[in-house]
Design a protein around this motif. Structure first.
Motif, PDB file in Angstrom:
ATOM      1  N   GLN A   1       5.246  81.720  38.345  1.00 20.45           N
ATOM      2  CA  GLN A   1       4.742  80.604  37.556  1.00 20.45           C
ATOM      3  C   GLN A   1       3.772  81.125  36.491  1.00 20.45           C
ATOM      4  O   GLN A   1       3.099  82.135  36.679  1.00 20.45           O
ATOM      5  CB  GLN A   1       3.991  79.623  38.447  1.00 20.45           C
ATOM      6  CG  GLN A   1       4.880  78.757  39.310  1.00 20.45           C
ATOM      7  CD  GLN A   1       5.636  79.545  40.356  1.00 20.45           C
ATOM      8  OE1 GLN A   1       6.863  79.559  40.350  1.00 20.45           O
ATOM      9  NE2 GLN A   1       4.888  80.196  41.243  1.00 20.45           N
TER      10      GLN A   1
ATOM     11  N   TYR B   1       3.671  75.207  30.472  1.00 17.35           N
ATOM     12  CA  TYR B   1       3.871  75.863  31.768  1.00 17.35           C
ATOM     13  C   TYR B   1       5.281  76.425  31.885  1.00 17.35           C
ATOM     14  O   TYR B   1       6.188  76.017  31.161  1.00 17.35           O
ATOM     15  CB  TYR B   1       3.590  74.874  32.908  1.00 17.35           C
ATOM     16  CG  TYR B   1       4.520  73.680  32.911  1.00 17.35           C
ATOM     17  CD1 TYR B   1       4.223  72.546  32.164  1.00 17.35           C
ATOM     18  CD2 TYR B   1       5.700  73.689  33.649  1.00 17.35           C
ATOM     19  CE1 TYR B   1       5.073  71.459  32.135  1.00 17.35           C
ATOM     20  CE2 TYR B   1       6.561  72.607  33.639  1.00 17.35           C
ATOM     21  CZ  TYR B   1       6.239  71.498  32.880  1.00 17.35           C
ATOM     22  OH  TYR B   1       7.088  70.425  32.864  1.00 17.35           O
ATOM     23  N   GLU B   2       5.431  77.356  32.797  1.00 18.26           N
ATOM     24  CA  GLU B   2       6.734  77.957  33.088  1.00 18.26           C
ATOM     25  C   GLU B   2       6.942  77.994  34.595  1.00 18.26           C
ATOM     26  O   GLU B   2       6.088  78.471  35.334  1.00 18.26           O
ATOM     27  CB  GLU B   2       6.806  79.396  32.548  1.00 18.26           C
ATOM     28  CG  GLU B   2       6.739  79.524  31.042  1.00 18.26           C
ATOM     29  CD  GLU B   2       6.730  80.982  30.607  1.00 18.26           C
ATOM     30  OE1 GLU B   2       6.093  81.294  29.591  1.00 18.26           O
ATOM     31  OE2 GLU B   2       7.360  81.813  31.306  1.00 18.26           O
ATOM     32  N   THR B   3       8.079  77.518  35.025  1.00 17.24           N
ATOM     33  CA  THR B   3       8.463  77.620  36.430  1.00 17.24           C
ATOM     34  C   THR B   3       9.951  77.369  36.547  1.00 17.24           C
ATOM     35  O   THR B   3      10.525  76.636  35.746  1.00 17.24           O
ATOM     36  CB  THR B   3       7.692  76.609  37.299  1.00 17.24           C
ATOM     37  OG1 THR B   3       8.123  76.758  38.662  1.00 17.24           O
ATOM     38  CG2 THR B   3       7.923  75.172  36.859  1.00 17.24           C
ATOM     39  N   ARG B   4      10.564  77.978  37.553  1.00 14.97           N
ATOM     40  CA  ARG B   4      11.981  77.744  37.816  1.00 14.97           C
ATOM     41  C   ARG B   4      12.166  76.676  38.878  1.00 14.97           C
ATOM     42  O   ARG B   4      13.294  76.235  39.128  1.00 14.97           O
ATOM     43  CB  ARG B   4      12.659  79.037  38.260  1.00 14.97           C
ATOM     44  CG  ARG B   4      12.737  80.090  37.164  1.00 14.97           C
ATOM     45  CD  ARG B   4      13.459  81.322  37.633  1.00 14.97           C
ATOM     46  NE  ARG B   4      13.566  82.322  36.559  1.00 14.97           N
ATOM     47  CZ  ARG B   4      14.132  83.508  36.719  1.00 14.97           C
ATOM     48  NH1 ARG B   4      14.636  83.860  37.874  1.00 14.97           N
ATOM     49  NH2 ARG B   4      14.188  84.351  35.706  1.00 14.97           N
ATOM     50  N   ASP B   5      11.072  76.282  39.512  1.00 14.01           N
ATOM     51  CA  ASP B   5      11.162  75.258  40.533  1.00 14.01           C
ATOM     52  C   ASP B   5      11.377  73.894  39.906  1.00 14.01           C
ATOM     53  O   ASP B   5      10.895  73.617  38.799  1.00 14.01           O
ATOM     54  CB  ASP B   5       9.892  75.230  41.374  1.00 14.01           C
ATOM     55  CG  ASP B   5       9.792  76.423  42.289  1.00 14.01           C
ATOM     56  OD1 ASP B   5       9.944  76.246  43.514  1.00 14.01           O
ATOM     57  OD2 ASP B   5       9.575  77.540  41.784  1.00 14.01           O
TER      58      ASP B   5
ATOM     59  N   TYR C   1       7.339  70.393  41.277  1.00 12.41           N
ATOM     60  CA  TYR C   1       6.045  71.044  41.037  1.00 12.41           C
ATOM     61  C   TYR C   1       5.025  69.977  40.655  1.00 12.41           C
ATOM     62  O   TYR C   1       5.371  68.815  40.406  1.00 12.41           O
ATOM     63  CB  TYR C   1       6.157  72.110  39.939  1.00 12.41           C
ATOM     64  CG  TYR C   1       6.779  71.624  38.641  1.00 12.41           C
ATOM     65  CD1 TYR C   1       8.156  71.759  38.423  1.00 12.41           C
ATOM     66  CD2 TYR C   1       6.003  71.046  37.634  1.00 12.41           C
ATOM     67  CE1 TYR C   1       8.738  71.321  37.248  1.00 12.41           C
ATOM     68  CE2 TYR C   1       6.579  70.607  36.464  1.00 12.41           C
ATOM     69  CZ  TYR C   1       7.948  70.757  36.266  1.00 12.41           C
ATOM     70  OH  TYR C   1       8.529  70.306  35.103  1.00 12.41           O
TER      71      TYR C   1
ATOM     72  N   VAL D   1       3.713  74.825  42.732  1.00 11.12           N
ATOM     73  CA  VAL D   1       5.087  74.503  43.105  1.00 11.12           C
ATOM     74  C   VAL D   1       5.144  74.207  44.595  1.00 11.12           C
ATOM     75  O   VAL D   1       4.227  74.536  45.343  1.00 11.12           O
ATOM     76  CB  VAL D   1       6.042  75.659  42.756  1.00 11.12           C
ATOM     77  CG1 VAL D   1       6.013  75.941  41.260  1.00 11.12           C
ATOM     78  CG2 VAL D   1       5.695  76.922  43.542  1.00 11.12           C
TER      79      VAL D   1
ATOM     80  N   THR E   1      -1.764  77.913  40.075  1.00 12.61           N
ATOM     81  CA  THR E   1      -1.733  78.911  39.006  1.00 12.61           C
ATOM     82  C   THR E   1      -2.430  78.291  37.810  1.00 12.61           C
ATOM     83  O   THR E   1      -1.989  77.251  37.297  1.00 12.61           O
ATOM     84  CB  THR E   1      -0.292  79.293  38.639  1.00 12.61           C
ATOM     85  OG1 THR E   1       0.345  79.872  39.777  1.00 12.61           O
ATOM     86  CG2 THR E   1      -0.282  80.296  37.491  1.00 12.61           C
TER      87      THR E   1
END
Lengths: 115, 114
Positions: A2, A25-29, A32, A96, A104
């Protein structure tokens, strides 16, 4: 992994001006939570708001409002009619679901409201 | 309801020493997390405890350790202190370890290592 980016390191405004703090923001989930915290000079992080990834409805609380847009992965925070007491460092944070439950944080934006 | 309390608020130590910081969560909260805040690295997660068990750990060396007691109070310990350990250490409590639970932070312990 994240990541939270607050590109604005410092912002200075004159009292009663509106100010927007950016958060990307960045996340693959897919599930969150996004948070905003305020840190006055005393050091304590003060919780302001939590949004989950399934609720893109914008929110207004008094002079504060938040704009969550999944399409641009942004969760921006606007203070209307700023006051000197709003001067603080503001942090955007992401958490997440699952094992990596820690917050984060972004690097923070120092907001100074001048009288 | 009393907030999260941390003791001591300020601490000065020298390199090589060890230190123990304490955190009392909000009444009824059973999850405690610790974060380190430095000008260079920002806010970084150390570890999370729930029901006296460490549930999650950040990327810190083994010199950083913690524990939680049956009353949910938590302590963190740093051994063999280094200059780079100078930081504000923040404790946060929440009802439980679920992702949706808000974390409420204490005022922090400012550690200075000389």
């Amino acid at each position: 992994a994240q990541k939270v980016t607050q590109a604005q390191t410092e912002i200075s405004v004159v009292e009663k001006e509106d100010v927007t703090l950016d958060c990307v923001y960045e996340t693959r989930d897919t599930t969150y939570y996004l948070f905003w915290y305020k840190q006055p000079p005393s050091g304590e992080l003060v919780f302001l708001i939590r949004r989950n990834s399934f609720d893109e409805q914008n929110e207004i609380s008094g002079r504060y409002s938040w704009n969550f847009q999944k399409s641009t992965s942004s969760f921006n925070f606007t203070i209307t009619a700023s006051q000197v007491v709003d001067s603080a460092v503001y942090f955007c944070a992401l958490r997440v679901s699952g094992s990596a439950r820690q917050l984060t944080f972004g690097s923070g934006t120092q907001l100074t409201v001048l009288p | 309801k009393a907030g999260v309390t941390q003791t001591p608020r300020y601490l000065i130590k020298t390199r090589g020493q060890q230190v123990t910081l304490s955190c009392s969560p909000i009444s009824g909260h059973r999850s405690v997390s610790w974060y380190q805040q430095t000008p260079g690295q920002g806010l970084q997660f150390l570890f999370e405890y729930f029901s006296e068990t460490q549930r999650n750990k950040g990327n810190f060396p083994g010199r950083f350790s913690g524990r939680q007691f049956s009353n949910s109070r938590s302590e963190m310990n740093v051994s063999t202190l280094e200059l780079g350990d100078s930081a504000l250490y923040l404790c946060a409590s929440s009802l439980g370890p679920g992702s949706k639970n808000e974390q409420f932070f204490g005022p922090g312990t400012r550690l200075t290592v000389l």
